[in-house]
Design a protein around this motif. Structure first.
Motif, PDB file in Angstrom:
ATOM      1  N   ALA B  11     109.083  38.377  38.562  1.00  0.00           N
ATOM      2  CA  ALA B  11     108.691  39.752  38.252  1.00  0.00           C
ATOM      3  C   ALA B  11     109.348  40.231  36.959  1.00  0.00           C
ATOM      4  O   ALA B  11     108.737  40.951  36.175  1.00  0.00           O
ATOM      5  CB  ALA B  11     109.066  40.677  39.407  1.00  0.00           C
ATOM      6  N   LEU B  12     110.572  39.811  36.723  1.00  0.00           N
ATOM      7  CA  LEU B  12     111.316  40.312  35.563  1.00  0.00           C
ATOM      8  C   LEU B  12     111.135  39.442  34.329  1.00  0.00           C
ATOM      9  O   LEU B  12     111.650  39.756  33.258  1.00  0.00           O
ATOM     10  CB  LEU B  12     112.801  40.415  35.919  1.00  0.00           C
ATOM     11  N   ALA B  13     110.393  38.361  34.470  1.00  0.00           N
ATOM     12  CA  ALA B  13     110.232  37.435  33.346  1.00  0.00           C
ATOM     13  C   ALA B  13     109.351  38.037  32.251  1.00  0.00           C
ATOM     14  O   ALA B  13     109.539  37.751  31.076  1.00  0.00           O
ATOM     15  CB  ALA B  13     109.644  36.111  33.824  1.00  0.00           C
ATOM     16  N   ASP B  14     108.409  38.860  32.643  1.00  0.00           N
ATOM     17  CA  ASP B  14     107.517  39.455  31.642  1.00  0.00           C
ATOM     18  C   ASP B  14     108.178  40.643  30.948  1.00  0.00           C
ATOM     19  O   ASP B  14     108.656  41.562  31.620  1.00  0.00           O
ATOM     20  CB  ASP B  14     106.209  39.892  32.304  1.00  0.00           C
ATOM     21  N   PRO B  15     108.204  40.641  29.611  1.00  0.00           N
ATOM     22  CA  PRO B  15     108.919  41.691  28.885  1.00  0.00           C
ATOM     23  C   PRO B  15     108.332  43.074  29.100  1.00  0.00           C
ATOM     24  O   PRO B  15     109.084  44.053  29.226  1.00  0.00           O
ATOM     25  CB  PRO B  15     108.799  41.264  27.422  1.00  0.00           C
ATOM     26  N   THR B  16     107.007  43.165  29.152  1.00  0.00           N
ATOM     27  CA  THR B  16     106.389  44.471  29.393  1.00  0.00           C
ATOM     28  C   THR B  16     106.822  45.024  30.745  1.00  0.00           C
ATOM     29  O   THR B  16     107.187  46.190  30.881  1.00  0.00           O
ATOM     30  CB  THR B  16     104.859  44.345  29.361  1.00  0.00           C
ATOM     31  N   ARG B  17     106.779  44.142  31.741  1.00  0.00           N
ATOM     32  CA  ARG B  17     107.145  44.563  33.090  1.00  0.00           C
ATOM     33  C   ARG B  17     108.618  44.946  33.146  1.00  0.00           C
ATOM     34  O   ARG B  17     108.993  45.928  33.780  1.00  0.00           O
ATOM     35  CB  ARG B  17     106.846  43.419  34.062  1.00  0.00           C
ATOM     36  N   ARG B  18     109.443  44.187  32.439  1.00  0.00           N
ATOM     37  CA  ARG B  18     110.873  44.501  32.445  1.00  0.00           C
ATOM     38  C   ARG B  18     111.111  45.849  31.786  1.00  0.00           C
ATOM     39  O   ARG B  18     111.934  46.643  32.251  1.00  0.00           O
ATOM     40  CB  ARG B  18     111.646  43.393  31.736  1.00  0.00           C
ATOM     41  N   THR B  19     110.358  46.129  30.728  1.00  0.00           N
ATOM     42  CA  THR B  19     110.503  47.427  30.058  1.00  0.00           C
ATOM     43  C   THR B  19     110.130  48.564  30.990  1.00  0.00           C
ATOM     44  O   THR B  19     110.816  49.598  31.032  1.00  0.00           O
ATOM     45  CB  THR B  19     109.629  47.468  28.792  1.00  0.00           C
ATOM     46  N   LEU B  20     109.059  48.383  31.753  1.00  0.00           N
ATOM     47  CA  LEU B  20     108.672  49.413  32.708  1.00  0.00           C
ATOM     48  C   LEU B  20     109.810  49.663  33.700  1.00  0.00           C
ATOM     49  O   LEU B  20     110.184  50.806  33.971  1.00  0.00           O
ATOM     50  CB  LEU B  20     107.405  48.985  33.460  1.00  0.00           C
ATOM     51  N   PHE B  21     110.358  48.574  34.215  1.00  0.00           N
ATOM     52  CA  PHE B  21     111.452  48.708  35.177  1.00  0.00           C
ATOM     53  C   PHE B  21     112.652  49.400  34.534  1.00  0.00           C
ATOM     54  O   PHE B  21     113.280  50.273  35.143  1.00  0.00           O
ATOM     55  CB  PHE B  21     111.841  47.326  35.714  1.00  0.00           C
ATOM     56  N   GLU B  22     112.955  49.044  33.310  1.00  0.00           N
ATOM     57  CA  GLU B  22     114.084  49.665  32.609  1.00  0.00           C
ATOM     58  C   GLU B  22     113.864  51.162  32.457  1.00  0.00           C
ATOM     59  O   GLU B  22     114.778  51.958  32.669  1.00  0.00           O
ATOM     60  CB  GLU B  22     114.269  49.017  31.228  1.00  0.00           C
ATOM     61  N   ARG B  23     112.631  51.549  32.103  1.00  0.00           N
ATOM     62  CA  ARG B  23     112.352  52.980  31.956  1.00  0.00           C
ATOM     63  C   ARG B  23     112.586  53.706  33.270  1.00  0.00           C
ATOM     64  O   ARG B  23     113.149  54.801  33.304  1.00  0.00           O
ATOM     65  CB  ARG B  23     110.910  53.194  31.486  1.00  0.00           C
ATOM     66  N   LEU B  24     112.134  53.088  34.360  1.00  0.00           N
ATOM     67  CA  LEU B  24     112.327  53.730  35.662  1.00  0.00           C
ATOM     68  C   LEU B  24     113.806  53.806  36.018  1.00  0.00           C
ATOM     69  O   LEU B  24     114.267  54.789  36.607  1.00  0.00           O
ATOM     70  CB  LEU B  24     111.554  52.958  36.741  1.00  0.00           C
TER      71      LEU B  24
END
Lengths: 107, 107
Positions: B11-24
């Motif tokens: 789940a965290l491997a994708d940079p876009t997805r990681r950015t979303l998680f970071e924003r949250l």
DNA sequence: CACATCCATAACTCAATGGTTATGAGAATT
DNA sequence: AATTCTCATAACCATTGAGTTATGGATGTG
């Protein structure tokens, strides 16, 4: 120069690759042949995975005759630990002296 | 029931997805619309990423009228922290009382 | 020197995945 | 009731990536 979290996450996202890294962490240095046996995939596949891990700084290689020995570079996980600390503030305190720890390990 | 390290890493491997998680994590709860603005991708793409994060237990959603609010579930990172501790024994001591910490958070 | 062994790279295949547009369900608005 | 808004899902496309077999370079061995 620590690798980016992106490289680390991508390198560790693949289960086969993670298993290789775990074997190196837990059982110590291994040759490519040693890692291939029991990996369930071909030797070239193992070599490619090792190349990715090396690119991410997670393993180091050492050439000895015609074989290549790989070993884990656990310190490379530092950016992961750091990232986790930033995302989960309640864990952050535990990593405060991570820098010190790494410095002490350099000897 | 914590998610497997495999699900988390993927789940965290994708940079876009990681950015979303970071924003949250850093900015707190957001609606899908809020997350889409500034993400640089379409709303359906964001929704799909959020579904993956939710599947991994990294986010929780809350429906309110016609919008869905997502928030980070930082505790879901625990298996990652645990795995890191197992791979890098010299960090392990720091995570010894992780269980306690999580228990205390439950109130 | 001939031959075997160890590993890395090249060339290829196939499945997974991250993106898109189109659409529809459900909730607010007029 | 009709319309608008928010989000999720469907269908599709292009790319990535993990695996394969084939091959070659380098190092030991008979």
């Amino acid at each position: 120069m620590p690798a980016s979290p992106d490289l680390l996450f991508r390198a560790l996202a693949d289960p086969t690759r993670r298993t290789l890294f775990e074997r190196l962490c837990l059982d110590g240095e291994q040759t490519v042949g040693g890692l291939t046996s029991g990996a369930g995939i071909s030797q070239p596949a193992v070599s490619k995975h090792l190349a990715v891990l090396k690119q991410a700084g997670l393993v180091l290689d050492r050439h000895e005759g015609r074989q290549t020995h790989y070993r884990a570079q656990q310190r490379a996980l530092a950016p992961l630990v750091d990232w986790t600390g930033r995302m989960a503030p309640f864990w952050e305190a535990r990593f405060d002296d991570l820098e010190d720890l790494l410095k002490r390990m350099d000897q």
